[in-house]
Design a protein around this motif. Structure first.
Motif, PDB file in Angstrom:
ATOM      1  N   ALA A 262      24.199  65.966  68.754  1.00  0.00           N
ATOM      2  CA  ALA A 262      25.635  65.714  68.637  1.00  0.00           C
ATOM      3  C   ALA A 262      26.014  65.851  67.168  1.00  0.00           C
ATOM      4  CB  ALA A 262      25.969  64.308  69.145  1.00  0.00           C
ATOM      5  N   PRO A 263      27.280  66.119  66.869  1.00  0.00           N
ATOM      6  CA  PRO A 263      27.702  66.178  65.462  1.00  0.00           C
ATOM      7  C   PRO A 263      27.444  64.844  64.774  1.00  0.00           C
ATOM      8  CG  PRO A 263      29.386  67.092  66.915  1.00  0.00           C
ATOM      9  CD  PRO A 263      28.388  66.426  67.808  1.00  0.00           C
ATOM     10  N   LEU A 264      27.136  64.906  63.482  1.00  0.00           N
ATOM     11  CA  LEU A 264      26.853  63.703  62.703  1.00  0.00           C
ATOM     12  C   LEU A 264      27.676  63.727  61.429  1.00  0.00           C
ATOM     13  CD1 LEU A 264      24.852  61.185  62.604  1.00  0.00           C
ATOM     14  CD2 LEU A 264      23.523  62.586  60.994  1.00  0.00           C
ATOM     15  N   ALA A 265      28.581  62.763  61.288  1.00  0.00           N
ATOM     16  CA  ALA A 265      29.355  62.632  60.054  1.00  0.00           C
ATOM     17  C   ALA A 265      28.510  61.897  59.022  1.00  0.00           C
ATOM     18  CB  ALA A 265      30.641  61.863  60.327  1.00  0.00           C
ATOM     19  N   ILE A 266      28.558  62.338  57.780  1.00  0.00           N
ATOM     20  CA  ILE A 266      27.784  61.666  56.739  1.00  0.00           C
ATOM     21  C   ILE A 266      28.705  61.185  55.627  1.00  0.00           C
ATOM     22  CG2 ILE A 266      25.618  62.866  57.186  1.00  0.00           C
ATOM     23  CD1 ILE A 266      26.218  64.651  54.764  1.00  0.00           C
ATOM     24  N   GLN A 267      28.355  60.018  55.077  1.00  0.00           N
ATOM     25  CA  GLN A 267      29.043  59.459  53.913  1.00  0.00           C
ATOM     26  C   GLN A 267      27.963  59.126  52.892  1.00  0.00           C
ATOM     27  OE1 GLN A 267      31.450  55.449  52.745  1.00  0.00           O
ATOM     28  NE2 GLN A 267      32.083  56.428  54.657  1.00  0.00           N
ATOM     29  N   GLU A 268      27.963  59.848  51.787  1.00  0.00           N
ATOM     30  CA  GLU A 268      26.879  59.739  50.816  1.00  0.00           C
ATOM     31  C   GLU A 268      27.301  58.908  49.613  1.00  0.00           C
ATOM     32  OE1 GLU A 268      23.838  62.647  48.287  1.00  0.00           O
ATOM     33  OE2 GLU A 268      25.401  63.507  49.562  1.00  0.00           O
ATOM     34  N   HIS A 269      26.407  58.015  49.218  1.00  0.00           N
ATOM     35  CA  HIS A 269      26.585  57.180  48.031  1.00  0.00           C
ATOM     36  C   HIS A 269      25.311  57.241  47.199  1.00  0.00           C
ATOM     37  CE1 HIS A 269      30.269  54.938  49.419  1.00  0.00           C
ATOM     38  NE2 HIS A 269      29.809  55.348  50.585  1.00  0.00           N
ATOM     39  N   SER A 270      25.390  56.793  45.955  1.00  0.00           N
ATOM     40  CA  SER A 270      24.177  56.655  45.168  1.00  0.00           C
ATOM     41  C   SER A 270      23.429  55.390  45.595  1.00  0.00           C
ATOM     42  CB  SER A 270      24.499  56.575  43.673  1.00  0.00           C
ATOM     43  OG  SER A 270      25.076  55.314  43.355  1.00  0.00           O
ATOM     44  N   HIS A 271      22.178  55.299  45.142  1.00  0.00           N
ATOM     45  CA  HIS A 271      21.355  54.144  45.489  1.00  0.00           C
ATOM     46  C   HIS A 271      21.963  52.864  44.918  1.00  0.00           C
ATOM     47  CE1 HIS A 271      17.604  53.381  47.507  1.00  0.00           C
ATOM     48  NE2 HIS A 271      17.181  52.603  46.533  1.00  0.00           N
TER      49      HIS A 271
ATOM     50  N   ARG B 280      21.971  52.766  55.927  1.00  0.00           N
ATOM     51  CA  ARG B 280      20.644  52.472  55.368  1.00  0.00           C
ATOM     52  C   ARG B 280      20.551  53.113  53.991  1.00  0.00           C
ATOM     53  NH1 ARG B 280      15.289  51.088  56.324  1.00  0.00           N
ATOM     54  NH2 ARG B 280      13.763  52.666  55.772  1.00  0.00           N
ATOM     55  N   MET B 281      20.001  52.409  53.036  1.00  0.00           N
ATOM     56  CA  MET B 281      19.888  52.978  51.700  1.00  0.00           C
ATOM     57  C   MET B 281      19.011  54.220  51.716  1.00  0.00           C
ATOM     58  SD  MET B 281      19.800  49.677  49.175  1.00  0.00           S
ATOM     59  CE  MET B 281      19.748  50.690  47.704  1.00  0.00           C
ATOM     60  N   THR B 282      17.906  54.169  52.450  1.00  0.00           N
ATOM     61  CA  THR B 282      16.960  55.287  52.452  1.00  0.00           C
ATOM     62  C   THR B 282      16.542  55.615  53.889  1.00  0.00           C
ATOM     63  OG1 THR B 282      15.152  53.709  52.093  1.00  0.00           O
ATOM     64  CG2 THR B 282      16.064  54.805  50.151  1.00  0.00           C
ATOM     65  N   PRO B 283      17.391  56.276  54.654  1.00  0.00           N
ATOM     66  CA  PRO B 283      17.018  56.601  56.038  1.00  0.00           C
ATOM     67  C   PRO B 283      15.816  57.521  56.093  1.00  0.00           C
ATOM     68  CG  PRO B 283      19.017  57.764  55.402  1.00  0.00           C
ATOM     69  CD  PRO B 283      18.718  56.789  54.311  1.00  0.00           C
ATOM     70  N   ASP B 284      14.837  57.120  56.914  1.00  0.00           N
ATOM     71  CA  ASP B 284      13.655  57.948  57.065  1.00  0.00           C
ATOM     72  C   ASP B 284      13.355  58.137  58.550  1.00  0.00           C
ATOM     73  OD1 ASP B 284      12.694  55.394  57.543  1.00  0.00           O
ATOM     74  OD2 ASP B 284      11.286  55.372  55.885  1.00  0.00           O
ATOM     75  N   ILE B 285      12.132  57.921  58.989  1.00  0.00           N
ATOM     76  CA  ILE B 285      11.746  58.332  60.336  1.00  0.00           C
ATOM     77  C   ILE B 285      12.512  57.595  61.429  1.00  0.00           C
ATOM     78  CG2 ILE B 285       9.834  58.319  61.989  1.00  0.00           C
ATOM     79  CD1 ILE B 285       7.973  59.094  59.745  1.00  0.00           C
TER      80      ILE B 285
ATOM     81  N   ALA C 263      23.502  49.494  46.953  1.00  0.00           N
ATOM     82  CA  ALA C 263      23.049  48.128  46.671  1.00  0.00           C
ATOM     83  C   ALA C 263      24.223  47.246  46.264  1.00  0.00           C
ATOM     84  CB  ALA C 263      21.985  48.151  45.573  1.00  0.00           C
ATOM     85  N   GLY C 264      25.105  47.789  45.432  1.00  0.00           N
ATOM     86  CA  GLY C 264      26.276  47.026  45.021  1.00  0.00           C
ATOM     87  C   GLY C 264      27.219  46.730  46.171  1.00  0.00           C
ATOM     88  N   ARG C 265      27.351  47.654  47.110  1.00  0.00           N
ATOM     89  CA  ARG C 265      28.221  47.433  48.268  1.00  0.00           C
ATOM     90  C   ARG C 265      27.687  46.299  49.145  1.00  0.00           C
ATOM     91  NH1 ARG C 265      29.641  52.404  51.709  1.00  0.00           N
ATOM     92  NH2 ARG C 265      31.312  50.982  52.317  1.00  0.00           N
ATOM     93  N   TYR C 266      26.374  46.296  49.362  1.00  0.00           N
ATOM     94  CA  TYR C 266      25.779  45.185  50.096  1.00  0.00           C
ATOM     95  C   TYR C 266      25.999  43.858  49.360  1.00  0.00           C
ATOM     96  CZ  TYR C 266      23.026  47.719  53.675  1.00  0.00           C
ATOM     97  OH  TYR C 266      22.610  48.451  54.771  1.00  0.00           O
TER      98      TYR C 266
END
Length: 274
Positions: free
Chosen positions: A96-105, A51-56, A109-112
């Motif tokens: 549980a452990p959570l792996a994160i992969q961070e990208h810019s906004h 998700r670009m902007t994960p929230d609640i 958008a470009g990946r999508y």
């Protein structure tokens, strides 16, 4: 009724499986809460959430143990602060452990867009002076073969399933949404399969200025889910429940309070309101 249209519980059962890469998109507006809650009720596990902007809604999915990883550009409770179940998973591996992969906004958008276009990667100017490429092997430097310019390439994003919410669909499965579009269109076109929840099913879509129409042939399933993006809003239907976003900060800080709220309001099938 068109076989493309089915109840939400059946749609989630048909399209979301353990271990999948799942994108639930919606930028402030039309966030697919009802679908996310059904994923929780069906106890899906080991999901890579995108998700670009994960929230609640992603805070809830993470706190209920549905996720093994998160790929995003920013995470928080908009206008309030942190999402505390996400923080707890990162800092304390709870639940549980959570792996994160961070990208810019712009990167996300470009990946999508690349995924929707059938291309292998997206190219952008960015990350100048950033250490993020050192932490994320999916951000690579390339040289333009025509100008010699140094650019950044990131792989196309093709989720196993994309889930979005919209105002309406017709009985043929064509979907129309209006307001802030985010990357809903690109997510649907990039994904291997797609599910759209809608406020209502209508006999015919009435054209609206600035609307986005997704034809039925690019959508696998439509599920009617009135109030399906609450507490976010649907332009022309409801307003944003700002009070809930503020209240969520206190609810989500404490594991027991979070669990109690989820059991009462989500596992019991109720809408996300307090």
């Amino acid at each position: 009724m068109n076989s493309k249209i089915m109840p939400l519980a059946e749609a989630i059962a048909a399209h979301v499986r353990d271990g999948m890469t799942v994108a639930m998109e919606g930028f402030t507006h039309l966030i697919p809460f009802a679908a996310g809650h059904e994923v929780i009720r069906q106890e899906r596990r080991d999901l890579l959430l995108v998700r670009m902007t994960p929230d609640i809604i992603y805070d809830q999915l993470i706190g209920m143990g549905c996720a093994r990883g998160l790929m995003s550009s920013w995470g928080g409770n908009p206008g309030v602060g942190s999402i505390h179940r996400f923080r707890d998973a990162i800092e304390n591996q709870w639940p549980a452990p959570l792996a994160i992969q961070e990208h810019s906004h712009a990167d996300m958008a470009g990946r999508y867009q690349a995924g929707a276009s059938g291309l292998p990667f997206s190219v952008l100017r960015g990350y100048v002076g950033s250490d993020l490429p050192k932490q994320n092997p999916n951000i690579q430097s390339i040289t333009c073969p025509f100008t010699g310019e140094k650019l950044v390439a990131v792989p196309a994003l093709n989720p196993d399933v994309a889930i979005i919410h919209a105002q309406e669909a017709d009985r043929a499965g064509n979907v129309q949404l209006w307001g802030i579009p985010g990357v809903q269109k690109e997510a649907v076109l990039a994904a291997k399969r797609s599910l759209v929840t809608v406020e209502r099913i209508v006999d015919q879509l009435e054209p609206r200025p600035g609307s986005v129409v997704l034809p039925g042939w690019v959508i696998d399933t439509v599920a009617e889910a009135p109030n399906g993006s609450q507490p976010s809003y649907r332009l022309g239907v409801t307003t944003r429940d700002n009070a809930f976003y503020r209240e969520w900060d206190a609810i989500s800080r404490d594991r027991d309070e979070f669990t109690r709220w989820m059991e009462e309001h989500v596992l019991g099938g109720a809408a996300a309101t307090v």
